[in-house]
Motif scaffolding. Structure first.
Motif, short mmCIF file in Angstrom:
data_model
loop_
_atom_site.label_atom_id
_atom_site.label_comp_id
_atom_site.label_asym_id
_atom_site.label_seq_id
_atom_site.Cartn_x
_atom_site.Cartn_y
_atom_site.Cartn_z
N ARG A 142 0.86 -1.20 0.00
CA ARG A 142 0.00 0.00 0.00
C ARG A 142 0.88 1.24 0.00
O ARG A 142 1.73 1.41 0.87
CB ARG A 142 -0.90 0.00 1.23
CG ARG A 142 -1.81 1.22 1.34
CD ARG A 142 -2.75 1.08 2.53
NE ARG A 142 -2.01 0.86 3.78
CZ ARG A 142 -1.48 1.84 4.50
NH1 ARG A 142 -1.60 3.11 4.13
NH2 ARG A 142 -0.83 1.57 5.63
N PHE A 143 0.68 2.09 -1.00
CA PHE A 143 1.45 3.33 -1.13
C PHE A 143 0.57 4.49 -0.64
O PHE A 143 -0.48 4.78 -1.23
CB PHE A 143 1.86 3.56 -2.58
CG PHE A 143 2.74 2.48 -3.14
CD1 PHE A 143 4.12 2.54 -2.97
CD2 PHE A 143 2.20 1.39 -3.80
CE1 PHE A 143 4.94 1.53 -3.47
CE2 PHE A 143 3.00 0.38 -4.31
CZ PHE A 143 4.37 0.46 -4.14
N SER A 144 0.98 5.15 0.42
CA SER A 144 0.21 6.25 1.00
C SER A 144 0.47 7.53 0.23
O SER A 144 1.62 7.89 -0.05
CB SER A 144 0.58 6.44 2.47
OG SER A 144 0.21 5.30 3.22
N LEU A 145 -0.60 8.24 -0.10
CA LEU A 145 -0.50 9.53 -0.78
C LEU A 145 -0.76 10.66 0.20
O LEU A 145 0.07 11.53 0.40
CB LEU A 145 -1.49 9.57 -1.95
CG LEU A 145 -1.37 8.42 -2.97
CD1 LEU A 145 -2.44 8.56 -4.05
CD2 LEU A 145 0.01 8.38 -3.60
N ILE A 146 -1.93 10.65 0.81
CA ILE A 146 -2.28 11.54 1.92
C ILE A 146 -3.01 10.66 2.93
O ILE A 146 -3.34 9.51 2.62
CB ILE A 146 -3.14 12.73 1.46
CG1 ILE A 146 -4.43 12.24 0.77
CG2 ILE A 146 -2.35 13.67 0.56
CD1 ILE A 146 -5.39 13.35 0.39
N PRO A 147 -3.27 11.14 4.13
CA PRO A 147 -3.87 10.26 5.15
C PRO A 147 -5.13 9.53 4.70
O PRO A 147 -5.40 8.43 5.17
CB PRO A 147 -4.14 11.22 6.30
CG PRO A 147 -3.07 12.25 6.19
CD PRO A 147 -2.86 12.45 4.71
#
Length: 670
Positions: free
Chosen positions: A293-298
């Motif tokens: 899982r690649f986090s972009l914003i919360p």
């Protein structure tokens, strides 16, 4: 309520009819995107199974049938079926050919002329099949950009698909991984996207290779791989897995996930830890799918799946990680219609290959995976496809089932050199071990046909087709170099010819022609190209015919053969509403020839013709008559030489559905 009063259950066909009527009346959903217009109602309850076996060659198919290696193909003929070479597209490239079949039109109608098109206002290569745009409205707070509208991925293929036409007539369809159907065409039918479906980075597939030894990679358009230099310190490796660009940030950084590898101090094994997940691999072992899982914003993340392969622990450390596929359980990009179909398959089978062409040819080309490792990965693709085919056949009770296999195409590209002693990349030692890969792969396609034939009853039409044949790719033709040497192209700095890329050294004020893509040549036309100098009309027409004559007269001094068997004039070769978008000239290569590796993207190597020493050694960019595909059916063909568009019309005719006016083929099945 009594049994007599209880409403009968709707069949899939009746459900589709009802859904179309309801959505059209309410102005909802898909009805706003294509207006149902019935060209004929289904007259029979017949079923049809269509297998798309990419790249099967009629000569090789017949040879191995005669040798008894393809029992299902032979049984089909013995039971009254038929076999014909199948006329392919111009050019016989996979996205072009399958678009012919999808729409029943040639490229003049569906507007897919090559893998790569060009932007005439920038002279820049662009991918032909899809266009991605970002959010049109955003708001920025600090370094974070919040979209106020959705971005869009849209198909550039024109025309309706045959399963949309079937849907309008109430015939249910399942279309599994049809090439160039990304994003999936709007439909209530069950469809899963095929070739052109990207990885999570939006590319055709970028693998990652982690090593403490020097390594370089051959780059390629839209995909390839990346080498990460790592250090083994105290039997531990620290690394990062790259992900998509974070478009929520003003500086658009690349996302990444840190992970650690712990080497066993005594055994050829390692433990990998990534996002709280730990697993152990022995040397030469594949991991199975791992979710990331690649986090972009919360509140926003991109979910993917990938495979780890521990190639070597010591003395050198080598770890391969596959391209990160879109997670079908949480797809960040459209994978299917309805959206639930991709998730339905994931619930039954777990994570599965979603990238359009899952075989990692780039990893084999660059020596990151050897021949055996590449085949092991592609075996996983094949076995997964067979399991899903068996599942779909098991619940297939009406309408159409289309199912696609990519294995033969990809393996012929990479292993043809080991069947051709005259190929520059032939290796006698490798040929002893892998010389029969292509033959065994045809046998695997035969297994798929056998599975379909066992499921088919007497009323089920079975059709197996390939989009084109195959041939050796021994010599590469540098089109832009030829144009330069013949005075049709001019460089600003001739002494930097070999370093030129993407036309960055071109003098457009003195260049009359240029090549982009695998078979396409364009005139630098005034009013169309940004700096066009050739006037449309007689000036352009005379130039086109002059170039055609010279290309067809070209002889390879090494072989004495003509590399260009026929050069086609685009506006004469194609038909339909999009002929004006066609290349001005389409190159039809002779056997053993293809466009070079550098020319398609605006490169200018020194030599016009060069040996192909790469592992990508088989190809299909020839003139259409040279490399037809195959068409097998458990019915007789009424035409000696059917074409792809004819099979489209035949699919509709099986269900008694009149073909739309724009479709050009004819019914060729009894």
């Amino acid at each position: 309520m009594s049994e007599r009063e209880r409403p009968a259950a709707l069949s899939r066909r009746e459900f589709l009819k009802t859904g179309i009527v309801v959505s059209a009346a309410a102005g909802l959903g898909g009805a706003g995107r294509f207006v149902p217009k019935v060209y004929g109602r289904a007259k029979t309850a017949k079923k049809m199974i269509v297998l798309g076996l990419d790249g099967l060659d009629p000569v090789l198919t017949r040879r191995w049938m005669d040798e008894g290696r393809l029992p299902a193909f032979s049984r089909l003929l013995a039971q009254g079926g038929d076999f014909r070479p199948l006329g392919t597209s111009l050019p016989p490239q996979t996205p072009v050919a399958w678009s012919n079949f999808i729409t029943g039109m040639d490229p003049g109608g569906h507007a897919i002329f090559d893998f790569i098109h060009r932007d005439p206002k920038a002279y820049f290569p662009i991918f032909s099949s899809t266009e991605t745009t970002g959010a049109s409205k955003t708001v920025r707070i600090g370094k974070t950009v919040f979209p106020l509208s959705s971005g869009q991925v849209r198909s550039l293929r024109k025309g309706r698909t045959f399963w949309q036409v079937l849907e309008e007539a109430g015939v249910p369809s399942t279309v599994f991984k049809m090439p160039t159907n990304y994003p999936p065409a709007e439909s209530k039918q069950r469809t899963l996207a095929g070739m052109n479906t990207p990885d999570v980075k939006g590319s055709y597939g970028i693998f990652n290779f982690y090593t403490n030894t020097p390594a370089t990679l051959i780059t390629e358009a839209g995909g390839g791989g990346r080498v990460h230099d790592v250090y083994v310190v105290g039997n531990r490796v620290e690394a990062e897995l790259p992900g998509p660009t974070n478009s929520f940030r003003t500086d658009a950084p690349e996302t990444a996930i840190p992970f650690q590898v712990f080497l066993d101090p005594e055994n050829a094994a390692a433990k990998i830890r990534i996002q709280g997940n730990e697993f152990v691999l022995k040397e030469k072992e594949w991991s199975g799918w791992k979710r990331v899982r690649f986090s972009l914003i919360p509140t926003q993340s991109v979910h993917g799946i990938c495979l780890f392969y521990l190639k070597e622990v010591r003395p050198d450390f080598k770890l391969y990680v596959s391209p990160v596929h879109i997670d079908p359980a949480r797809p960040a990009l459209p994978l299917s219609t309805p959206e639930s179909y991709a998730r339905e398959l994931e619930k039954r089978f777990g994570p599965y290959f979603t990238k359009g062409l899952p075989a990692d040819t780039s990893a084999l080309e660059n020596g990151v995976l050897d021949e055996a490792e590449f085949l092991e990965l592609d075996r996983m693709v094949y076995e997964e496809s067979m399991a899903m085919l068996e599942y779909e056949l098991g619940r297939f009770d009406e309408g159409l089932l289309f199912f696609y296999f990519s294995n033969a195409d990809q393996r012929q590209h990479m292993f043809w050199r080991l069947n051709d002693p005259d190929h520059p990349a032939y290796d006698e030692g490798l040929a002893r071990h892998f010389g029969d890969v292509i033959g065994r792969t045809y046998g695997e396609m035969d297994r798929a046909l056998g599975l379909a034939l066992r499921q088919a009853d007497k009323d089920t039409v079975v059709l197996a087709l390939s989009d084109h044949g195959f041939a050796s790719f021994r010599r590469g033709f540098n089109l832009n170099t030829w144009l330069l040497q013949n005075g049709y192209h001019r460089l600003q700095r001739p002494w930097k010819q070999a370093e030129s890329q993407l036309f960055d050294n071109t003098d457009w004020t003195k260049s009359r022609a240029y090549g982009v893509g695998l078979n396409s040549l364009y005139i630098n036309e005034a009013g169309r190209e940004r700096d066009g100098i050739v006037r449309p009309g007689p000036d352009k027409d005379n130039l086109v015919r002059e170039i055609v004559r010279k290309l067809e007269a070209l002889t390879d001094p090494k072989t004495g053969e003509r590399p260009i068997l026929k050069a086609f004039i685009g506006k004469e070769a194609y038909h339909g509403a999009n002929v004006d978008k066609a290349p001005d000239i389409v190159l039809g290569f002779n056997r053993s020839y293809r466009i070079s590796w550098q020319s398609p993207l605006g490169g200018f190597p020194k030599e016009v013709l060069e040996d192909n020493t790469q592992k990508w050694s088989g190809d299909h960019m020839s003139a259409p008559d040279v490399l037809p595909g195959i068409a097998f059916a458990n019915r007789k063909f009424t035409a000696a030489a059917p074409a792809l568009q004819d099979l489209t019309a035949s699919v509709l005719a099986v269900f008694g559905v009149e073909k739309p006016r724009e479709m050009t083929g004819i019914d060729v099945l009894e």
